[in-house]
Design an enzyme around this catalytic site. Structure first.
Site, short mmCIF file in Angstrom:
data_model
loop_
_atom_site.label_atom_id
_atom_site.label_comp_id
_atom_site.label_asym_id
_atom_site.label_seq_id
_atom_site.Cartn_x
_atom_site.Cartn_y
_atom_site.Cartn_z
N ALA A 198 53.34 62.99 81.53
CA ALA A 198 53.18 64.33 80.95
C ALA A 198 54.10 64.54 79.76
O ALA A 198 53.78 65.28 78.83
CB ALA A 198 53.44 65.38 82.03
N GLU B 134 26.17 28.63 52.55
CA GLU B 134 25.23 27.66 52.02
C GLU B 134 25.86 26.80 50.92
O GLU B 134 25.70 25.58 50.88
CB GLU B 134 23.99 28.36 51.46
CG GLU B 134 23.25 29.21 52.49
CD GLU B 134 23.69 30.66 52.52
OE1 GLU B 134 22.84 31.53 52.73
OE2 GLU B 134 24.91 30.92 52.33
#
Length: 370
Positions: free
Chosen positions: A166, A55
């Protein structure tokens, strides 16, 4: 003015608010448009915390705001913080009408700004494009209402839902476009959370690289880097300590020699042990909320990601899926032991889009209260 006109100008205010996407935290993103006779007078947005609010920035561009309508994406503040109250600035400017998309969830404001404007005789309309305004600041809204930040897990997987071989080898499943996109996720986050195992394996810096993100350097703040490390094994010789934002190491077990080394290297060390002897994830979330973190990005392996999910702390997932297969021996997306279909975790898919040769999925979860 008509509802259609209000919606059109509010859409502009919301668009302006989005320009602060990478810079306003811990404040919300807010935009403001000043209009008279359906003609734009001025516009502004909140650029950075500590600087002018939307604002005030709009009013600074307007020679005469008397009789104008102000469209604001979030209720104007009514309290003195680092800047004066925006409600008072609008009153002093003589605006005749204020259209607010949503009430501020901040308890210090929460309707007081609207009440102050009405006390001054200004016509106030609330709720125009509220859903769009809420979508601007989900982390801020959650923190104001619960004290917790919004937690998003970022993961990369193959088409068969695997994240690493893995052996732990994972670089790189996805392509350069997805990695650039991740840099923007980091830039929009207040904190990045990872686990020590990921750090030890990848030697990650967890920083924002402006050139890779494709963003101006001034929009690339470095988030707080949080390492969950129960036994304080984080190496001080790693990339984590070679520049970037502040570092917070959270452990569960005091190890004085390691703690001294970490603190000497510039990290802050906290101990937050849970009942299982590991780091208490709920306590971590509360601590980050206390530190005014709105958006937190979890970048980790399957174990920590699964732990956050099982603790009902994740609000959202961003998953990058690569067009490749890693096979049944590779590691899953989450360590999530579920025994039957009744235990499955359903997600809401918010968006799916291509990122280079990969696909990005954004999904939300329903969390429980803590």
């Amino acid at each position: 003015m008509s509802a259609a006109t209000d919606a059109r100008w509010m859409a502009r205010a919301i668009q302006l608010a989005g320009r602060g996407h990478y810079t306003t935290s811990p404040n919300p993103k807010v935009g403001c448009v000043l209009v008279r006779d359906d003609t734009l007078l001025a516009q502004g947005w909140h650029i950075k915390a500590g600087q002018g609010h939307a604002e005030v920035n709009a009013l600074a561009q307007c020679a005469e705001a008397a009789g104008a309508t102000a469209y604001v994406s979030l209720e104007p503040c009514s309290h003195h913080g680092k800047t004066p109250p925006c409600a008072e600035a609008l009153i002093a400017a003589g605006v005749a009408r204020v259209v607010v998309a949503m009430q501020d969830p901040n308890p210090e404001v929460s309707g007081r700004g609207i009440a102050r404007l009405r006390e001054a005789g200004i016509d106030v309309v609330v709720g125009i494009a509220q859903a769009e305004a809420e979508a601007l600041n989900p982390g801020f809204i959650k923190r104001m209402k619960t004290g917790l930040p919004r937690l998003r897990a970022k993961l990369a997987m193959s088409l068969d839902g695997r994240t690493a071989m893995a052996s732990g080898e994972s670089q790189w499943i996805t392509g350069s476009d997805a990695r650039r996109d991740v840099q923007r996720l980091r830039a929009a986050s207040c904190a990045i959370v990872s686990g020590v195992e990921t750090l030890l394996h990848d030697d990650a810096a967890l920083t924002v690289r402006p050139e890779q993100a494709g963003l101006p350097a001034e929009q690339c703040r470095q988030p707080l880097r949080v390492i969950l490390d129960s036994h304080l094994r984080t190496p001080v010789a790693g990339k984590l300590f070679q520049g970037g934002g502040p570092i917070l190491i959270i452990g569960a077990e005091n190890a004085p020699e390691s703690r001294n080394k970490l603190e000497a290297a510039g990290a802050e060390v906290l101990l937050m042990a849970g009942a299982d002897g590991r780091v208490d994830l709920t306590a971590v979330a509360k601590e980050l909320g206390r530190r005014q973190c709105n958006e937190v990005l979890v970048e980790s392996g399957a174990t920590l990601a699964g732990a956050f999910l099982q603790a009902d702390l994740l609000d959202a997932l961003t998953v990058y899926m690569a067009p490749t297969l890693l096979g049944s021996m590779a590691r899953p997306l989450f360590e999530l032991p579920l025994n039957d279909m009744n235990s499955q975790r359903r997600l809401h898919i918010d968006s799916v889009r291509a990122v280079g040769s990969d696909w990005r999925f954004d999904a939300t979860l329903h969390t429980v209260a803590h």
